[in-house]
Design a protein around this motif. Structure first.
Motif, PDB file in Angstrom:
ATOM      1  N   LYS A   1       0.822  -1.204   0.000  1.00  0.00           N
ATOM      2  CA  LYS A   1       0.000   0.000   0.000  1.00  0.00           C
ATOM      3  C   LYS A   1       0.852   1.247   0.000  1.00  0.00           C
ATOM      4  O   LYS A   1       0.615   2.194  -0.750  1.00  0.00           O
ATOM      5  N   GLU A   2       1.881   1.279   0.833  1.00  0.00           N
ATOM      6  CA  GLU A   2       2.765   2.448   0.902  1.00  0.00           C
ATOM      7  C   GLU A   2       3.541   2.642  -0.397  1.00  0.00           C
ATOM      8  O   GLU A   2       3.762   3.765  -0.828  1.00  0.00           O
ATOM      9  N   SER A   3       3.935   1.545  -1.023  1.00  0.00           N
ATOM     10  CA  SER A   3       4.649   1.640  -2.297  1.00  0.00           C
ATOM     11  C   SER A   3       3.737   2.195  -3.387  1.00  0.00           C
ATOM     12  O   SER A   3       4.141   3.057  -4.175  1.00  0.00           O
ATOM     13  N   ILE A   4       2.504   1.710  -3.435  1.00  0.00           N
ATOM     14  CA  ILE A   4       1.536   2.220  -4.407  1.00  0.00           C
ATOM     15  C   ILE A   4       1.253   3.692  -4.132  1.00  0.00           C
ATOM     16  O   ILE A   4       1.208   4.511  -5.057  1.00  0.00           O
ATOM     17  N   LEU A   5       1.089   4.043  -2.864  1.00  0.00           N
ATOM     18  CA  LEU A   5       0.821   5.436  -2.494  1.00  0.00           C
ATOM     19  C   LEU A   5       1.968   6.342  -2.922  1.00  0.00           C
ATOM     20  O   LEU A   5       1.748   7.399  -3.529  1.00  0.00           O
TER      21      LEU A   5
ATOM     22  N   SER B   1       4.150   5.842  -5.296  1.00  0.00           N
ATOM     23  CA  SER B   1       4.170   5.924  -6.760  1.00  0.00           C
ATOM     24  C   SER B   1       3.098   6.873  -7.279  1.00  0.00           C
ATOM     25  O   SER B   1       3.355   7.678  -8.180  1.00  0.00           O
ATOM     26  N   CYS B   2       1.908   6.783  -6.720  1.00  0.00           N
ATOM     27  CA  CYS B   2       0.816   7.661  -7.159  1.00  0.00           C
ATOM     28  C   CYS B   2       1.129   9.120  -6.849  1.00  0.00           C
ATOM     29  O   CYS B   2       0.928  10.002  -7.692  1.00  0.00           O
ATOM     30  N   LEU B   3       1.617   9.371  -5.633  1.00  0.00           N
ATOM     31  CA  LEU B   3       1.924  10.753  -5.245  1.00  0.00           C
ATOM     32  C   LEU B   3       3.056  11.319  -6.083  1.00  0.00           C
ATOM     33  O   LEU B   3       3.005  12.477  -6.511  1.00  0.00           O
ATOM     34  N   SER B   4       4.082  10.507  -6.337  1.00  0.00           N
ATOM     35  CA  SER B   4       5.220  11.008  -7.115  1.00  0.00           C
ATOM     36  C   SER B   4       4.860  11.237  -8.583  1.00  0.00           C
ATOM     37  O   SER B   4       5.525  12.002  -9.269  1.00  0.00           O
ATOM     38  N   SER B   5       3.785  10.588  -9.046  1.00  0.00           N
ATOM     39  CA  SER B   5       3.352  10.824 -10.423  1.00  0.00           C
ATOM     40  C   SER B   5       2.422  12.028 -10.528  1.00  0.00           C
ATOM     41  O   SER B   5       1.960  12.355 -11.610  1.00  0.00           O
ATOM     42  N   GLY B   6       2.142  12.669  -9.393  1.00  0.00           N
ATOM     43  CA  GLY B   6       1.355  13.897  -9.406  1.00  0.00           C
ATOM     44  C   GLY B   6      -0.133  13.726  -9.173  1.00  0.00           C
ATOM     45  O   GLY B   6      -0.885  14.691  -9.305  1.00  0.00           O
ATOM     46  N   LEU B   7      -0.569  12.530  -8.818  1.00  0.00           N
ATOM     47  CA  LEU B   7      -1.987  12.338  -8.543  1.00  0.00           C
ATOM     48  C   LEU B   7      -2.390  13.053  -7.256  1.00  0.00           C
ATOM     49  O   LEU B   7      -1.578  13.227  -6.344  1.00  0.00           O
ATOM     50  N   ASP B   8      -3.649  13.410  -7.173  1.00  0.00           N
ATOM     51  CA  ASP B   8      -4.216  14.017  -5.974  1.00  0.00           C
ATOM     52  C   ASP B   8      -4.012  13.072  -4.783  1.00  0.00           C
ATOM     53  O   ASP B   8      -4.167  11.853  -4.937  1.00  0.00           O
ATOM     54  N   PRO B   9      -3.674  13.598  -3.598  1.00  0.00           N
ATOM     55  CA  PRO B   9      -3.440  12.729  -2.440  1.00  0.00           C
ATOM     56  C   PRO B   9      -4.628  11.834  -2.070  1.00  0.00           C
ATOM     57  O   PRO B   9      -4.436  10.674  -1.720  1.00  0.00           O
TER      58      PRO B   9
ATOM     59  N   LEU C   1      -7.067  10.710  -4.129  1.00  0.00           N
ATOM     60  CA  LEU C   1      -7.163   9.675  -5.162  1.00  0.00           C
ATOM     61  C   LEU C   1      -6.025   8.665  -5.005  1.00  0.00           C
ATOM     62  O   LEU C   1      -6.235   7.456  -5.139  1.00  0.00           O
ATOM     63  N   SER C   2      -4.836   9.164  -4.692  1.00  0.00           N
ATOM     64  CA  SER C   2      -3.698   8.265  -4.460  1.00  0.00           C
ATOM     65  C   SER C   2      -3.991   7.319  -3.305  1.00  0.00           C
ATOM     66  O   SER C   2      -3.677   6.128  -3.365  1.00  0.00           O
ATOM     67  N   GLY C   3      -4.606   7.851  -2.247  1.00  0.00           N
ATOM     68  CA  GLY C   3      -4.964   7.023  -1.101  1.00  0.00           C
ATOM     69  C   GLY C   3      -5.980   5.954  -1.454  1.00  0.00           C
ATOM     70  O   GLY C   3      -5.873   4.809  -1.010  1.00  0.00           O
ATOM     71  N   VAL C   4      -6.965   6.321  -2.271  1.00  0.00           N
ATOM     72  CA  VAL C   4      -7.981   5.353  -2.685  1.00  0.00           C
ATOM     73  C   VAL C   4      -7.339   4.236  -3.512  1.00  0.00           C
ATOM     74  O   VAL C   4      -7.589   3.048  -3.283  1.00  0.00           O
ATOM     75  N   ILE C   5      -6.507   4.606  -4.466  1.00  0.00           N
ATOM     76  CA  ILE C   5      -5.843   3.610  -5.323  1.00  0.00           C
ATOM     77  C   ILE C   5      -4.915   2.721  -4.490  1.00  0.00           C
ATOM     78  O   ILE C   5      -4.924   1.491  -4.621  1.00  0.00           O
ATOM     79  N   ALA C   6      -4.128   3.342  -3.627  1.00  0.00           N
ATOM     80  CA  ALA C   6      -3.198   2.574  -2.785  1.00  0.00           C
ATOM     81  C   ALA C   6      -3.951   1.663  -1.825  1.00  0.00           C
ATOM     82  O   ALA C   6      -3.539   0.516  -1.600  1.00  0.00           O
TER      83      ALA C   6
END
Length: 124
Positions: free
Chosen positions: A4-8, A10-18, A20-25
């Protein structure tokens, strides 16, 4: 948690909204949890409710011979979906609150929260 932390990250570093990143992670973390814990839960449930004449190792061998790896995941899709949505909502809400806390406590959307603030965001 590591997945989960790795996905989070990756999402945050790609510029996704925090949020949305949390939901995906969270969804990814929930699916990972099922893939690891599913067989364990299956075998423990079998040990508690099954025949006392069969050891856990014998049960695992029997299930694997009969159904392969899929035999350890009865109802796996439904369980994975449930855990994905559960983790996604919790992590999404937590990231939304963390984002608000960064501005509320530090007047900086990129600030690092204290441990206490992170804990509070997680239980909010």
């Amino acid at each position: 948690m590591y997945a989960k932390e790795s996905i989070l990250s990756s999402c945050l570093s790609s510029g996704l909204d925090p949020t949305l990143s949390g939901v995906i992670a969270g969804a990814g973390g929930g699916v990972c949890q099922v893939s690891v814990m599913g067989p364990c839960t299956f075998l423990v449930t079998g040990a508690v409710t099954g025949s006392s004449n069969e050891s856990t190792l014998q049960r695992a061998s029997r299930v694997y011979k009969a159904n392969g790896l899929a035999g350890f995941y009865p109802g796996g899709t439904a369980i994975a979906f449930r855990q994905a949505t559960n983790w996604a909502s919790r992590q999404g809400f937590t990231e939304a609150v963390r984002t608000k806390f960064k501005v509320l406590f530090h007047d900086d959307p990129n600030a690092k929260l204290t441990t206490g603030q992170n804990v509070l965001a997680g239980i909010w």
